[in-house]
Design a protein around this motif. Structure first.
Motif: not given
Length: 213
Positions: A179-181, A185
């Motif tokens: 998540n977020g990595h 995007n």
């Protein structure tokens, strides 16, 4: 486990009908090749009468090509049960039963307690990527591979409650890692569990995102 090197065997007129998948079957096929024994001679030595030689040879091929050694008893006759056939075959081929007794017992246990073949479970994140113009098929493939949330190999043998707990744990671990990595995007919107049996999808379950602590 095999005492005879069965790797890279070139199929001959004695073994070309067999596609061994289990170590015991590979040992048996190696022994057949070594002793140059025809299938009809093997089943005759097992006690089959001449009028049943053809069907017995078919059963022999099935057993030696089965990953469970034919122990699910889908191909039996009036002469031997699935287990008796295997024991008699090993005796005829001069292979010690005790060498493979544990493997045979494990197969019998699994067949008695789990469906065959075992269903396959696949857990994937549902991800939305924002692909750039320079994202070729290779880079897209690498990015998409991040969606896989790996499950333990024995998950099909777990009871329903244990399996659900493990799925939730694997899902949460995957989300915490990615998540977020994610590249391009990537945004994880949820998860999907696919259940397959005999190479066909039998069920699909959607999961929400895990609750953040």
């Amino acid at each position: 486990m095999s005492h005879i090197n069965s790797q890279n065997l070139t199929p001959s007129k004695y073994t070309h009908r067999y596609t061994p998948r289990h170590p015991l079957a590979k040992e048996a096929v190696s022994q057949i090749e070594k002793c140059e024994r025809r299938s009809q001679d093997i089943v005759q030595a097992m006690g089959y009468p001449p009028k049943h030689i053809i069907s017995a040879c078919d059963r022999l091929r099935h057993v030696l090509s089965s990953d469970i050694l034919g122990l699910n008893a889908t191909d039996i006759d009036s002469y031997f049960t699935a287990h008796e056939f295997l024991k008699t075959l090993l005796s005829v081929l001069d292979i010690k039963y005790d060498t493979f007794a544990k493997d045979i017992a494990q197969i019998q246990y699994d067949l008695a307690h789990y469906p065959y073949p075992l269903p396959q479970y696949h857990l994937r994140a549902v991800i939305n990527f924002t692909w750039s113009e320079g994202a070729n098929w290779m880079s897209r493939g690498v990015a998409s591979s991040k969606a896989v949330a790996y499950l333990p190999q024995n998950i099909a043998k777990m009871n329903a409650a244990k399996r659900e707990l493990v799925i939730q744990q694997c899902l949460a671990a995957h989300y915490a890692e990615y998540n977020g990595h994610l590249p391009y995007n990537g945004v994880i919107n949820g998860y999907q569990l696919i259940i397959e049996q005999r190479h066909e999808m039998v069920d699909s379950i959607a999961y929400d995102l895990p609750q953040c602590e």
